[in-house]
Design an enzyme around this catalytic site. Structure first.
Site, mmCIF file in Angstrom:
data_model
loop_
_atom_site.group_PDB
_atom_site.id
_atom_site.type_symbol
_atom_site.label_atom_id
_atom_site.label_comp_id
_atom_site.label_asym_id
_atom_site.label_seq_id
_atom_site.Cartn_x
_atom_site.Cartn_y
_atom_site.Cartn_z
ATOM 1 N N CYS A 1 -15.216 6.625 2.695
ATOM 2 C CA CYS A 1 -16.573 7.191 2.765
ATOM 3 C C CYS A 1 -16.732 8.113 3.981
ATOM 4 O O CYS A 1 -17.575 9.001 3.989
ATOM 5 C CB CYS A 1 -17.617 6.081 2.844
ATOM 6 S SG CYS A 1 -17.322 4.755 1.661
ATOM 7 N N GLU B 1 0.870 -1.189 0.000
ATOM 8 C CA GLU B 1 0.000 0.000 0.000
ATOM 9 C C GLU B 1 0.899 1.230 0.000
ATOM 10 O O GLU B 1 1.758 1.370 0.862
ATOM 11 C CB GLU B 1 -0.906 -0.014 1.239
ATOM 12 C CG GLU B 1 -1.586 1.303 1.567
ATOM 13 C CD GLU B 1 -2.422 1.887 0.437
ATOM 14 O OE1 GLU B 1 -3.272 1.166 -0.125
ATOM 15 O OE2 GLU B 1 -2.206 3.084 0.102
ATOM 16 N N ASN C 1 -16.107 -3.905 -1.644
ATOM 17 C CA ASN C 1 -16.020 -4.890 -0.564
ATOM 18 C C ASN C 1 -16.512 -6.263 -1.025
ATOM 19 O O ASN C 1 -15.906 -7.288 -0.705
ATOM 20 C CB ASN C 1 -16.831 -4.423 0.646
ATOM 21 C CG ASN C 1 -16.035 -3.433 1.483
ATOM 22 O OD1 ASN C 1 -15.091 -3.808 2.166
ATOM 23 N ND2 ASN C 1 -16.383 -2.173 1.395
ATOM 24 N N TRP D 1 -49.917 4.154 3.310
ATOM 25 C CA TRP D 1 -49.405 3.827 1.979
ATOM 26 C C TRP D 1 -48.004 4.431 1.893
ATOM 27 O O TRP D 1 -47.865 5.651 1.791
ATOM 28 C CB TRP D 1 -50.284 4.425 0.878
ATOM 29 C CG TRP D 1 -51.504 3.627 0.562
ATOM 30 C CD1 TRP D 1 -52.755 3.817 1.049
ATOM 31 C CD2 TRP D 1 -51.572 2.514 -0.326
ATOM 32 N NE1 TRP D 1 -53.610 2.880 0.520
ATOM 33 C CE2 TRP D 1 -52.910 2.069 -0.331
ATOM 34 C CE3 TRP D 1 -50.638 1.830 -1.122
ATOM 35 C CZ2 TRP D 1 -53.345 0.989 -1.095
ATOM 36 C CZ3 TRP D 1 -51.066 0.760 -1.884
ATOM 37 C CH2 TRP D 1 -52.409 0.337 -1.868
HETATM 38 C C1 LIG Z 1 -14.825 11.056 -0.003
HETATM 39 C C2 LIG Z 1 -15.404 9.738 -0.422
HETATM 40 C C3 LIG Z 1 -16.656 9.354 0.014
HETATM 41 C C4 LIG Z 1 -17.193 8.130 -0.384
HETATM 42 N N1 LIG Z 1 -18.438 7.773 0.065
HETATM 43 C C5 LIG Z 1 -18.954 6.577 -0.306
HETATM 44 C C6 LIG Z 1 -20.223 6.161 0.178
HETATM 45 O O1 LIG Z 1 -20.876 6.886 0.964
HETATM 46 N N2 LIG Z 1 -20.714 4.953 -0.222
HETATM 47 C C7 LIG Z 1 -20.012 4.124 -1.070
HETATM 48 O O2 LIG Z 1 -20.491 3.024 -1.392
HETATM 49 N N3 LIG Z 1 -18.786 4.498 -1.537
HETATM 50 C C8 LIG Z 1 -18.251 5.686 -1.179
HETATM 51 N N4 LIG Z 1 -17.009 6.048 -1.618
HETATM 52 C C9 LIG Z 1 -16.285 5.157 -2.549
HETATM 53 C C10 LIG Z 1 -15.499 4.083 -1.798
HETATM 54 O O3 LIG Z 1 -14.710 4.660 -0.815
HETATM 55 C C11 LIG Z 1 -14.640 3.323 -2.813
HETATM 56 O O4 LIG Z 1 -15.489 2.750 -3.768
HETATM 57 C C12 LIG Z 1 -13.813 2.230 -2.157
HETATM 58 O O5 LIG Z 1 -12.908 2.762 -1.230
HETATM 59 C C13 LIG Z 1 -13.038 1.481 -3.230
HETATM 60 O O6 LIG Z 1 -12.226 0.530 -2.634
HETATM 61 P P1 LIG Z 1 -10.955 -0.012 -3.425
HETATM 62 O O7 LIG Z 1 -10.243 -0.903 -2.491
HETATM 63 O O8 LIG Z 1 -11.360 -0.532 -4.746
HETATM 64 O O9 LIG Z 1 -10.074 1.274 -3.765
HETATM 65 P P2 LIG Z 1 -9.475 2.412 -2.836
HETATM 66 O O10 LIG Z 1 -10.261 2.600 -1.604
HETATM 67 O O11 LIG Z 1 -9.276 3.583 -3.756
HETATM 68 O O12 LIG Z 1 -8.078 1.830 -2.419
HETATM 69 C C14 LIG Z 1 -7.056 1.637 -3.330
HETATM 70 C C15 LIG Z 1 -5.742 1.699 -2.557
HETATM 71 O O13 LIG Z 1 -4.703 1.314 -3.425
HETATM 72 C C16 LIG Z 1 -3.568 2.115 -3.141
HETATM 73 N N5 LIG Z 1 -2.752 2.080 -4.346
HETATM 74 C C17 LIG Z 1 -3.106 2.529 -5.574
HETATM 75 N N6 LIG Z 1 -2.114 2.285 -6.449
HETATM 76 C C18 LIG Z 1 -1.123 1.672 -5.758
HETATM 77 C C19 LIG Z 1 0.155 1.165 -6.132
HETATM 78 N N7 LIG Z 1 0.607 1.266 -7.392
HETATM 79 N N8 LIG Z 1 0.913 0.591 -5.177
HETATM 80 C C20 LIG Z 1 0.467 0.490 -3.887
HETATM 81 N N9 LIG Z 1 -0.739 0.958 -3.494
HETATM 82 C C21 LIG Z 1 -1.523 1.539 -4.421
HETATM 83 C C22 LIG Z 1 -4.161 3.469 -2.800
HETATM 84 O O14 LIG Z 1 -3.264 4.238 -2.024
HETATM 85 C C23 LIG Z 1 -5.416 3.079 -2.046
HETATM 86 O O15 LIG Z 1 -5.208 3.021 -0.645
HETATM 87 C C24 LIG Z 1 -16.437 7.274 -1.234
HETATM 88 C C25 LIG Z 1 -15.160 7.658 -1.671
HETATM 89 C C26 LIG Z 1 -14.647 8.865 -1.266
HETATM 90 C C27 LIG Z 1 -13.258 9.254 -1.750
#
Ligand SMILES: Cc1cc2nc3c(=O)[nH]c(=O)nc-3n(C[C@H](O)[C@H](O)[C@H](O)COP(=O)(O)OP(=O)(O)OC[C@H]3O[C@@H](n4cnc5c(N)ncnc54)[C@H](O)[C@@H]3O)c2cc1C
Length: 458
Positions: free
Chosen positions: A47, A37, A307, A436
């Site tokens: 979120c 990471e 998730n 309703w």
């Molecule tokens: C402000 C905000 C509010 C949100 N609110 C909601 C909500 O209310 N409801 C909802 O369903 N979703 C919400 N989301 C979206 C949700 O947070 C994301 O869909 C979710 O976090 C995606 O998970 P992920 O693991 O795919 O990616 P991410 O959470 O983006 O995690 C990816 C990780 O990979 C790491 N990474 C990337 N490239 C590399 C690399 N080359 N080497 C090492 N590490 C790397 C990054 O640093 C990051 O920590 C929100 C997002 C934000 C930003």
């Protein structure tokens, strides 16, 4: 599987769910798990970031579901501040940059999970790289924005009126910062229909945000510090700027290494979350999903999806069998007291598919009309002409409104027709809804319209 090494790139929702599920099914003697990471934290709630900036959540540590140390207890090795900058599919190795030590190492893998998430859009606007211009994507961003708000800025400009921009605007207003929001489109929340978006725009104005719709940001001005945001119509003074211009799948690493992308621009995977390359898996915001209503490939960035996909990926890697069926785009958000929700397709998306549809919208109340605390709610439903197949729904209203969308999401999931929904046995008591429920009133109204469209056809 003896001696198998699983490497995860990206340590948040999708990546760490995959790691945890794989570990539950395979012990360390069978499967070694290492997650890289690039940030300082893993398994955090992105979120929750606007709520930390707005001081609803007091301590950022509460946003971390599990720390690197806790993963270590599960025999999952997490290396934070380690960025993977290349993947060699042939040699089955990743090149990893230790961001603190400045070292670069090559690490082997047998199974690779790409979970790099999404990244905020940062168009090449003059001044976008000034300090005091914040994005909200990873936990560090939230911590930085909170520090900036704690310093007591007078004025802020939020650029972009999607849900992240709106949640940021709410946080800033709650902290006493005079806030303007600039949105290039004609409405905020561009993913709901204009009539529903207008209600959200009004709610944003009602909390004191100065809203500028249909304006493009031309430049962010400053001399070392942000001073103002210049649009094509005016100059807005600002001590800080928050970008909420949308996100795109973070696929630069995958693409450069030859991992195949799909039509949406995100990584192509099969329902088990396998890419088209042997031993390479992917999950979360960086992958493409199948839209269950449109049938089209889409790139949605939601924690709900990430998730589930991570879990499915981990089950399969762990030797089980699980598939991801697809998405509906169900999402909820809140701007101060106003909740907004959607599932399925909007009018614009239906037009894009060439479908003919009927829509019905009703204004009702969240509780029985006489019950204290009752508040307005508007429910809008869309169904295919003649067949009555439910296609989408949107809700805007006060407390208790938004989660009603889950009824529509469940009906869409089961490909129901609105006629079948009219007599659904939904709950009722005065503190929760009118007898309703607005969901049923809207559905009944739409069902009658669909019946009439059937008459036209015959
Ligand atoms: C402000 C905000 C509010 C949100 N609110 C909601 C909500 O209310 N409801 C909802 O369903 N979703 C919400 N989301 C979206 C949700 O947070 C994301 O869909 C979710 O976090 C995606 O998970 P992920 O693991 O795919 O990616 P991410 O959470 O983006 O995690 C990816 C990780 O990979 C790491 N990474 C990337 N490239 C590399 C690399 N080359 N080497 C090492 N590490 C790397 C990054 O640093 C990051 O920590 C929100 C997002 C934000 C930003």
């Amino acid at each position: 599987m003896a001696g198998t090494r699983m490497v995860v790139v990206g340590g948040d929702a999708a990546g760490m769910s995959a790691a945890s599920q794989a570990r539950r099914r395979r012990d360390p003697a069978e499967l070694e798990i290492v997650a890289f990471e690039r940030g300082r934290h893993v398994s955090y709630s992105a979120c929750g970031l606007p709520y930390y900036a707005g001081d609803v959540v007091k301590d950022w540590r509460d946003l971390v579901a599990r720390t690197a140390e806790e993963f270590a207890e599960q025999d999952i090795e997490v290396r934070t501040r380690h960025e993977v900058d290349a993947i060699d599919l042939e040699a089955r190795r990743v090149r990893v940059r230790d961001l603190d030590a400045g070292r670069v190492v090559s690490e082997p893998w047998d199974l690779l999970v790409v979970a790099t998430g999404s990244e905020p859009l940062r168009p090449p606007i003059d001044g976008i790289d000034l300090p005091d211009v914040y994005g909200l994507s990873v936990l560090e961003d939230g911590i930085e924005l909170r520090k900036a708000v704690d310093a007591g800025p007078e004025r802020a400009v939020v650029v972009g009126g999607g849900y992240i921009g709106l949640e940021a605007a709410e946080a800033l207003v709650a902290r006493g910062v005079r806030t303007s929001l600039v949105e290039a489109g004609p409405q905020v929340m561009g993913r709901v229909d204009p009539d529903m978006g207008e209600l959200v725009s009004q709610a944003v104005r009602d909390i004191g945000v100065e809203l500028h719709l249909g304006e493009q940001v031309a430049a962010i001005e400053g001399d070392g510090r942000v001073r103002a945001v210049r649009t094509d119509r005016r100059t807005l003074e600002a001590d800080l700027v928050v970008l909420g211009l949308g996100t795109r799948p973070a696929v630069g690493l995958a693409e450069a290494s030859g991992i195949e992308l799909g039509q949406s621009g995100a990584i192509a995977v099969n329902p088990r979350m396998q890419t088209r390359h042997d031993g390479v898996w992917a999950a979360g915001d960086c992958v493409e999903a199948h839209h269950l209503v449109s049938g089209r490939p889409v790139s949605f960035h939601l924690g709900t999806i990430a998730n589930k996909q991570g879990r499915i990926c981990g089950i399969n890697i762990g030797g089980g069998y699980a598939t991801f069926p697809g998405v509906l785009g169900t999402a909820v958000s809140r701007v101060c007291e106003v909740e907004v929700a959607r599932t399925g397709l909007s009018e614009a998306e239906l037009d894009g598919l060439g479908l003919e549809w009927e829509q019905a919208a009703v204004d009702s109340t969240t509780r029985a009309g006489y019950f204290p605390g009752t508040a307005p709610i508007r429910v809008k439903v869309l169904a295919e002409r003649r067949t009555g197949r439910l296609l989408g729904a949107q809700i805007v209203g006060k407390e208790g409104a938004a989660k009603r969308i889950d009824v529509f999401a469940t009906a869409l999931w089961n490909a129901m027709r609105v006629g079948e929904m009219v007599n659904m046995d939904l709950s009722y008591a005065p503190p929760f809804s009118p007898v309703w429920d607005p969901v049923l009133i809207a559905t009944r109204k739409l069902s009658e319209q669909v019946d009439r469209s059937l008459g036209d056809w015959l």
